[in-house]
Design a protein around this motif. Structure first.
Motif, PDB file in Angstrom:
ATOM      1  N   VAL A  25       0.837  -1.202   0.000  1.00  0.00           N
ATOM      2  CA  VAL A  25       0.000   0.000   0.000  1.00  0.00           C
ATOM      3  C   VAL A  25       0.873   1.255   0.000  1.00  0.00           C
ATOM      4  N   ASP A  26       1.755   1.382   0.979  1.00  0.00           N
ATOM      5  CA  ASP A  26       2.530   2.621   1.118  1.00  0.00           C
ATOM      6  C   ASP A  26       3.607   2.760   0.038  1.00  0.00           C
ATOM      7  N   ALA A  27       4.412   1.740  -0.154  1.00  0.00           N
ATOM      8  CA  ALA A  27       5.518   1.842  -1.120  1.00  0.00           C
ATOM      9  C   ALA A  27       5.033   1.697  -2.560  1.00  0.00           C
ATOM     10  N   LEU A  28       4.220   0.664  -2.840  1.00  0.00           N
ATOM     11  CA  LEU A  28       3.797   0.425  -4.224  1.00  0.00           C
ATOM     12  C   LEU A  28       2.573   1.245  -4.635  1.00  0.00           C
ATOM     13  N   GLY A  29       1.802   1.731  -3.680  1.00  0.00           N
ATOM     14  CA  GLY A  29       0.626   2.528  -4.013  1.00  0.00           C
ATOM     15  C   GLY A  29      -0.591   1.718  -4.397  1.00  0.00           C
ATOM     16  N   MET A  30      -0.619   0.448  -4.009  1.00  0.00           N
ATOM     17  CA  MET A  30      -1.779  -0.392  -4.285  1.00  0.00           C
ATOM     18  C   MET A  30      -2.830  -0.176  -3.193  1.00  0.00           C
ATOM     19  N   THR A  31      -4.021  -0.692  -3.415  1.00  0.00           N
ATOM     20  CA  THR A  31      -5.105  -0.629  -2.441  1.00  0.00           C
ATOM     21  C   THR A  31      -5.366  -2.031  -1.914  1.00  0.00           C
ATOM     22  N   GLU A  32      -5.516  -2.155  -0.608  1.00  0.00           N
ATOM     23  CA  GLU A  32      -5.880  -3.464  -0.067  1.00  0.00           C
ATOM     24  C   GLU A  32      -7.357  -3.706  -0.336  1.00  0.00           C
ATOM     25  N   THR A  33      -7.669  -4.890  -0.813  1.00  0.00           N
ATOM     26  CA  THR A  33      -9.058  -5.261  -1.064  1.00  0.00           C
ATOM     27  C   THR A  33      -9.464  -6.325  -0.053  1.00  0.00           C
ATOM     28  N   PRO A  34     -10.699  -6.286   0.425  1.00  0.00           N
ATOM     29  CA  PRO A  34     -11.121  -7.259   1.433  1.00  0.00           C
ATOM     30  C   PRO A  34     -11.211  -8.669   0.855  1.00  0.00           C
ATOM     31  N   LYS A  35     -10.805  -9.610   1.672  1.00  0.00           N
ATOM     32  CA  LYS A  35     -10.948 -11.013   1.302  1.00  0.00           C
ATOM     33  C   LYS A  35     -12.316 -11.503   1.761  1.00  0.00           C
ATOM     34  N   PRO A  36     -12.914 -12.442   1.044  1.00  0.00           N
ATOM     35  CA  PRO A  36     -14.160 -13.038   1.542  1.00  0.00           C
ATOM     36  C   PRO A  36     -13.920 -13.647   2.928  1.00  0.00           C
ATOM     37  N   PRO A  37     -14.917 -13.606   3.803  1.00  0.00           N
ATOM     38  CA  PRO A  37     -14.729 -14.076   5.185  1.00  0.00           C
ATOM     39  C   PRO A  37     -14.108 -15.468   5.304  1.00  0.00           C
ATOM     40  N   ALA A  38     -14.537 -16.405   4.491  1.00  0.00           N
ATOM     41  CA  ALA A  38     -13.983 -17.767   4.590  1.00  0.00           C
ATOM     42  C   ALA A  38     -12.496 -17.786   4.259  1.00  0.00           C
ATOM     43  N   LEU A  39     -12.063 -16.916   3.351  1.00  0.00           N
ATOM     44  CA  LEU A  39     -10.644 -16.853   2.986  1.00  0.00           C
ATOM     45  C   LEU A  39      -9.852 -15.975   3.950  1.00  0.00           C
ATOM     46  N   ALA A  40     -10.489 -14.961   4.515  1.00  0.00           N
ATOM     47  CA  ALA A  40      -9.815 -14.067   5.457  1.00  0.00           C
ATOM     48  C   ALA A  40      -9.316 -14.830   6.679  1.00  0.00           C
ATOM     49  N   ALA A  41     -10.029 -15.875   7.061  1.00  0.00           N
ATOM     50  CA  ALA A  41      -9.642 -16.673   8.227  1.00  0.00           C
ATOM     51  C   ALA A  41      -8.297 -17.361   8.018  1.00  0.00           C
ATOM     52  N   ARG A  42      -7.864 -17.494   6.784  1.00  0.00           N
ATOM     53  CA  ARG A  42      -6.589 -18.154   6.474  1.00  0.00           C
ATOM     54  C   ARG A  42      -5.395 -17.211   6.594  1.00  0.00           C
ATOM     55  N   GLY A  43      -5.655 -15.912   6.781  1.00  0.00           N
ATOM     56  CA  GLY A  43      -4.579 -14.921   6.819  1.00  0.00           C
ATOM     57  C   GLY A  43      -4.222 -14.451   5.424  1.00  0.00           C
ATOM     58  N   GLY A  44      -3.197 -13.616   5.351  1.00  0.00           N
ATOM     59  CA  GLY A  44      -2.771 -13.070   4.076  1.00  0.00           C
ATOM     60  C   GLY A  44      -3.502 -11.795   3.736  1.00  0.00           C
ATOM     61  N   CYS A  45      -3.186 -11.228   2.577  1.00  0.00           N
ATOM     62  CA  CYS A  45      -3.750  -9.947   2.142  1.00  0.00           C
ATOM     63  C   CYS A  45      -3.916  -9.958   0.625  1.00  0.00           C
ATOM     64  N   TRP A  46      -4.872  -9.185   0.154  1.00  0.00           N
ATOM     65  CA  TRP A  46      -5.072  -8.983  -1.281  1.00  0.00           C
ATOM     66  C   TRP A  46      -4.893  -7.502  -1.592  1.00  0.00           C
ATOM     67  N   PHE A  47      -4.261  -7.223  -2.742  1.00  0.00           N
ATOM     68  CA  PHE A  47      -4.001  -5.849  -3.146  1.00  0.00           C
ATOM     69  C   PHE A  47      -4.362  -5.663  -4.613  1.00  0.00           C
ATOM     70  N   GLN A  48      -4.697  -4.415  -4.968  1.00  0.00           N
ATOM     71  CA  GLN A  48      -5.091  -4.132  -6.342  1.00  0.00           C
ATOM     72  C   GLN A  48      -4.622  -2.742  -6.744  1.00  0.00           C
ATOM     73  N   ALA A  49      -4.234  -2.605  -8.020  1.00  0.00           N
ATOM     74  CA  ALA A  49      -3.941  -1.320  -8.650  1.00  0.00           C
ATOM     75  C   ALA A  49      -4.500  -1.411 -10.058  1.00  0.00           C
ATOM     76  N   GLY A  50      -5.536  -0.646 -10.354  1.00  0.00           N
ATOM     77  CA  GLY A  50      -6.207  -0.780 -11.642  1.00  0.00           C
ATOM     78  C   GLY A  50      -6.769  -2.188 -11.761  1.00  0.00           C
ATOM     79  N   THR A  51      -6.432  -2.893 -12.836  1.00  0.00           N
ATOM     80  CA  THR A  51      -6.916  -4.266 -13.018  1.00  0.00           C
ATOM     81  C   THR A  51      -5.937  -5.312 -12.489  1.00  0.00           C
ATOM     82  N   VAL A  52      -4.810  -4.864 -11.959  1.00  0.00           N
ATOM     83  CA  VAL A  52      -3.781  -5.785 -11.457  1.00  0.00           C
ATOM     84  C   VAL A  52      -4.107  -6.171 -10.022  1.00  0.00           C
TER      85      VAL A  52
END
Length: 120
Positions: A25-52
Motif C-alpha cells: 500500500v505505502d511503497a507500491l501505491g496499491m489498495t488493499e481489497t477485502p478477502k471473503p470471510p472464509a478466505l480471510a480466516a486463512r490470513g494473508g492480504c489482497w491488493f489491487q492497482a487498476g486491473t492488477v
C-alpha cells in the motif's frame, strides 16, 4: 479460451500481514481489497492497482520466490523507482530486456517483483 490473468498469488509467512500492507500500500501505491470471510480466516492480504491484483497467501513452510515473479508494467519507471527507494526498498536495474526499462525489487518477505516500462 483464456482471456486475461485474474490475479497472481505470492506466498508469505504467517504473521507478516502488517509488513505486507506497509509495502504494497505505502511503497507500491496499491489498495488493499477485502478477502471473503472464509478466505480471510486463512490470513494473508489482497491488493489491487487498476486491473492488477496480487494475492499474498500465508504458507506455513514459507520460502520466498527467488526467481519466479510477477512482471508489473508501470508508467514513469524512474519516478516509480524513486518512490520505492524513498520507502527504503532496494532496487536493481536490469537492461537485458530489449526496448524496455526495468528493475527488480523484493517485498518485505523476500518475494521478487519485476517492474518494467516499454521504451517508446
Amino acid at each position: 479460451m483464456i482471456t486475461t490473468v485474474d490475479h497472481v498469488q505470492l506466498a508469505a509467512p504467517p504473521g507478516s500481514e502488517d509488513r505486507l500492507r506497509s509495502f504494497y500500500v505505502d511503497a507500491l501505491g496499491m489498495t488493499e481489497t477485502p478477502k471473503p470471510p472464509a478466505l480471510a480466516a486463512r490470513g494473508g492480504c489482497w491488493f489491487q492497482a487498476g486491473t492488477v491484483q496480487l494475492h499474498l497467501g500465508v504458507e506455513e513452510d514459507f520460502r520466498p520466490s527467488r526467481k519466479a515473479h510477477p512482471g508489473l508494467r508501470v508508467t514513469g519507471i524512474a519516478e516509480y523507482a524513486g518512490r520505492l527507494e524513498s520507502h527504503g526498498v532496494p532496487i536493481v536495474w536490469d537492461d537485458d530486456l530489449p526496448d524496455h526499462d526495468r528493475f527488480y525489487a523484493r517485498d518485505p518477505v523476500g518475494n521478487r517483483l519485476e517492474f518494467l516500462e516499454p521504451r517508446v
